[in-house]
Design a protein around this motif. Structure first.
Motif, PDB file in Angstrom:
ATOM      1  N   PHE A 184       5.608   5.193   3.100  1.00  0.00           N
ATOM      2  CA  PHE A 184       5.955   6.197   4.122  1.00  0.00           C
ATOM      3  C   PHE A 184       7.309   5.853   4.750  1.00  0.00           C
ATOM      4  O   PHE A 184       8.059   6.740   5.144  1.00  0.00           O
ATOM      5  CB  PHE A 184       4.883   6.275   5.217  1.00  0.00           C
ATOM      6  N   ASP A 203       2.858  11.732  -3.086  1.00  0.00           N
ATOM      7  CA  ASP A 203       1.833  10.700  -2.934  1.00  0.00           C
ATOM      8  C   ASP A 203       0.648  11.143  -3.800  1.00  0.00           C
ATOM      9  O   ASP A 203       0.002  12.153  -3.503  1.00  0.00           O
ATOM     10  CB  ASP A 203       1.429  10.608  -1.457  1.00  0.00           C
ATOM     11  N   THR A 239      -7.249  13.117  -0.071  1.00  0.00           N
ATOM     12  CA  THR A 239      -8.448  12.302  -0.195  1.00  0.00           C
ATOM     13  C   THR A 239      -9.523  12.647   0.835  1.00  0.00           C
ATOM     14  O   THR A 239     -10.708  12.662   0.522  1.00  0.00           O
ATOM     15  CB  THR A 239      -8.030  10.821  -0.004  1.00  0.00           C
ATOM     16  N   TRP A 271      -2.661  11.889   5.650  1.00  0.00           N
ATOM     17  CA  TRP A 271      -1.712  10.994   4.966  1.00  0.00           C
ATOM     18  C   TRP A 271      -0.320  11.608   4.922  1.00  0.00           C
ATOM     19  O   TRP A 271       0.680  10.911   5.110  1.00  0.00           O
ATOM     20  CB  TRP A 271      -2.208  10.636   3.563  1.00  0.00           C
ATOM     21  N   SER A 288      -1.875   8.979  -4.650  1.00  0.00           N
ATOM     22  CA  SER A 288      -2.834   7.856  -4.571  1.00  0.00           C
ATOM     23  C   SER A 288      -4.213   8.201  -5.114  1.00  0.00           C
ATOM     24  O   SER A 288      -4.784   7.437  -5.894  1.00  0.00           O
ATOM     25  CB  SER A 288      -2.992   7.405  -3.118  1.00  0.00           C
ATOM     26  N   SER A 289      -4.748   9.346  -4.703  1.00  0.00           N
ATOM     27  CA  SER A 289      -6.142   9.630  -5.053  1.00  0.00           C
ATOM     28  C   SER A 289      -6.285  10.555  -6.264  1.00  0.00           C
ATOM     29  O   SER A 289      -7.407  10.987  -6.557  1.00  0.00           O
ATOM     30  CB  SER A 289      -6.880  10.191  -3.836  1.00  0.00           C
ATOM     31  N   GLN A 341      -5.761   1.345  -5.349  1.00  0.00           N
ATOM     32  CA  GLN A 341      -7.196   1.137  -5.065  1.00  0.00           C
ATOM     33  C   GLN A 341      -8.065   2.387  -5.074  1.00  0.00           C
ATOM     34  O   GLN A 341      -9.268   2.303  -4.862  1.00  0.00           O
ATOM     35  CB  GLN A 341      -7.358   0.402  -3.730  1.00  0.00           C
ATOM     36  N   GLY A 373       0.817  -1.216   0.000  1.00  0.00           N
ATOM     37  CA  GLY A 373       0.000   0.000   0.000  1.00  0.00           C
ATOM     38  C   GLY A 373       0.845   1.259   0.000  1.00  0.00           C
ATOM     39  O   GLY A 373       2.082   1.198   0.069  1.00  0.00           O
ATOM     40  N   ALA A 374       0.162   2.386  -0.078  1.00  0.00           N
ATOM     41  CA  ALA A 374       0.874   3.667   0.003  1.00  0.00           C
ATOM     42  C   ALA A 374       1.576   3.771   1.352  1.00  0.00           C
ATOM     43  O   ALA A 374       2.654   4.357   1.469  1.00  0.00           O
ATOM     44  CB  ALA A 374      -0.109   4.817  -0.189  1.00  0.00           C
ATOM     45  N   SER A 375       0.985   3.153   2.367  1.00  0.00           N
ATOM     46  CA  SER A 375       1.531   3.282   3.723  1.00  0.00           C
ATOM     47  C   SER A 375       2.942   2.715   3.857  1.00  0.00           C
ATOM     48  O   SER A 375       3.733   3.225   4.641  1.00  0.00           O
ATOM     49  CB  SER A 375       0.597   2.596   4.727  1.00  0.00           C
ATOM     50  N   ASN A 417      -2.936  15.069  -3.680  1.00  0.00           N
ATOM     51  CA  ASN A 417      -4.404  15.177  -3.584  1.00  0.00           C
ATOM     52  C   ASN A 417      -4.825  14.595  -2.242  1.00  0.00           C
ATOM     53  O   ASN A 417      -4.497  13.449  -1.926  1.00  0.00           O
ATOM     54  CB  ASN A 417      -5.083  14.413  -4.727  1.00  0.00           C
ATOM     55  N   CYS A 440       1.711  15.382  -0.323  1.00  0.00           N
ATOM     56  CA  CYS A 440       0.583  14.527  -0.692  1.00  0.00           C
ATOM     57  C   CYS A 440      -0.235  15.379  -1.660  1.00  0.00           C
ATOM     58  O   CYS A 440      -0.839  16.375  -1.259  1.00  0.00           O
ATOM     59  CB  CYS A 440      -0.234  14.143   0.539  1.00  0.00           C
TER      60      CYS A 440
END
Ligand SMILES: *Cc1c(COP(=O)(O)O)cnc(C)c1O
Length: 360
Positions: free
Chosen positions: A80, A171, A151, A101, A173-174, A194, A75-77, A149, A147
């Motif tokens: 980190f 990041d 979320t 995030w 992700s979104s 995801q 995952g993105a986590s 965007n 980060c």
């Protein structure tokens, strides 16, 4: 069968065409007599799948040769930690805090060196992107982290910060593949699949090759070294093969939508419909600062918790699901990622208009 309009922030809606195609190929992938889930990741068939996926994301983002594209897990986590472990060569990095995030990434980085906050919008409950003028980038920072965007709060950087030559790590992700981006402005761009790309379990990292040549933090596990994954073409160990296959289909779908310019146009049209209604509404209001609003995640409130809850439940009964906002913002949040059709947003806005009439 009846599909709903799914406004979940993630895992989130996928293009129906992609799901149908995957369903058709489920039992027998192109004459192999087996599903992609059942085949060796070292097989020629899977090699084509991962190779084509990489080729297509390279086309979509015009990724130059001096960048690696990695399909990872965790995952993105996990990024980190991987980011400071691989990239904090001199033990120092700058972070801009625009939400939970970014804050989590910053906290994790502190385990590996000095992680400095150079700007933050926490005082504004992260409802905006902080002022980026005269950003106090540290002389000796190994990178600047953002980060892009947010979320949860529905904000986005519409201009990237000036990092004074330090690699920008983002990041995304979104907002991954939601609009064109100039990859050469980033040292690394990454995200969990995801939200906007595929199923949970795949993390995509796009990273400049020169950043992964040197030594990493002592004791960094092999599985957490970009260099090792890059050398193995993302096949150092068994990759999330089925997830990569679906991501590849989504890349194909994006190409068929006119690439990132095409999808950006559609995303702008969807977001405009919702924001224009919110700006005129006398019941609902958006919570993010106008200048920083995201095209992907749209948080809004009525100002009355009970009315918010009523809205969420009545919307669900109409097939408009997962509209409950994040607990830290409250109210509602409509995530309108690439795969959300315009008709979904239209139906949402029509429902909001009706709800406003009945409840004001
Ligand atoms: C969802 C999200 C994450 C966390 O992703 P995981 O894959 O669950 O680790 C990180 N950053 C952003 C911007 C997100 O939206």
């Amino acid at each position: 069968m009846s599909r709903v309009y799914n406004f979940s922030a993630g895992p989130a809606v996928l293009p129906e065409e992609v799901l149908r195609e995957a369903a058709e190929e489920m039992l027998d992938y192109r004459g192999c007599g087996m599903s992609v889930m059942e085949m060796s990741h070292r097989s020629a068939v899977f090699e084509d799948i991962i190779h084509d996926a990489e080729k297509d994301i390279r086309t979509l983002l015009s990724i130059p040769e001096n960048y690696e594209v990695l399909f990872l897990q965790g995952g993105a986590s996990l990024q980190f930690a991987m980011i400071p472990m691989n990239l904090m060569k001199h033990g120092k990095a700058d972070y801009i805090l625009t939400g939970q995030w970014a804050k989590k990434a910053w906290k994790e980085a502190q385990k590996y060196g000095k992680a400095e906050v150079i700007a933050s919008s926490e005082k504004e409950n992260f409802s905006c992107i902080p002022n980026l003028e005269k950003l106090p980038v540290s002389e000796d920072a190994d990178y600047v982290y953002i980060c892009e965007n947010n979320t949860i709060y529905g904000t986005k950087y519409h201009t990237l910060p000036d990092t004074k030559g330090k690699p920008l790590i983002a990041d995304v992700s979104s907002c991954f593949l939601s609009e064109p981006a100039d990859i050469t402005r980033y040292g690394m761009m990454y995200g969990g699949a995801q939200k906007n790309i595929g199923p949970a379990g795949v993390t995509i990292v796009i990273i400049r090759k020169d950043l992964i040549q040197e030594e990493v933090f002592p004791g960094t596990p092999s599985m957490m070294q970009y260099r090792i994954h890059a050398k193995a073409g993302s096949l150092y160990n068994t990759p999330p093969a089925y997830g990569i296959y679906i991501c590849g289909k989504v890349f194909q779908w994006l190409l068929s939508q006119g690439g990132l310019e095409g999808i950006q146009k559609k995303n702008r049209k969807k977001a405009a419909l919702l924001y224009e209604y919110l700006d005129d509404s006398r019941l609902f209001s958006g919570t993010a600062a106008r200048k920083d609003r995201s095209l992907m995640n749209v948080p809004f409130v009525t100002g009355d918790k009970e009315l918010d809850a009523k809205f969420v439940s009545e919307a669900a009964a109409e097939g408009l699901v997962n509209l409950k906002g994040h607990r830290t913002v409250g109210g509602m949040r409509a995530s309108i990622y690439n795969a959300m059709p315009y008709e979904g947003v239209k139906k949402l806005v029509a429902f909001m208009e009706q709800f406003e009439k009945e409840n004001r």
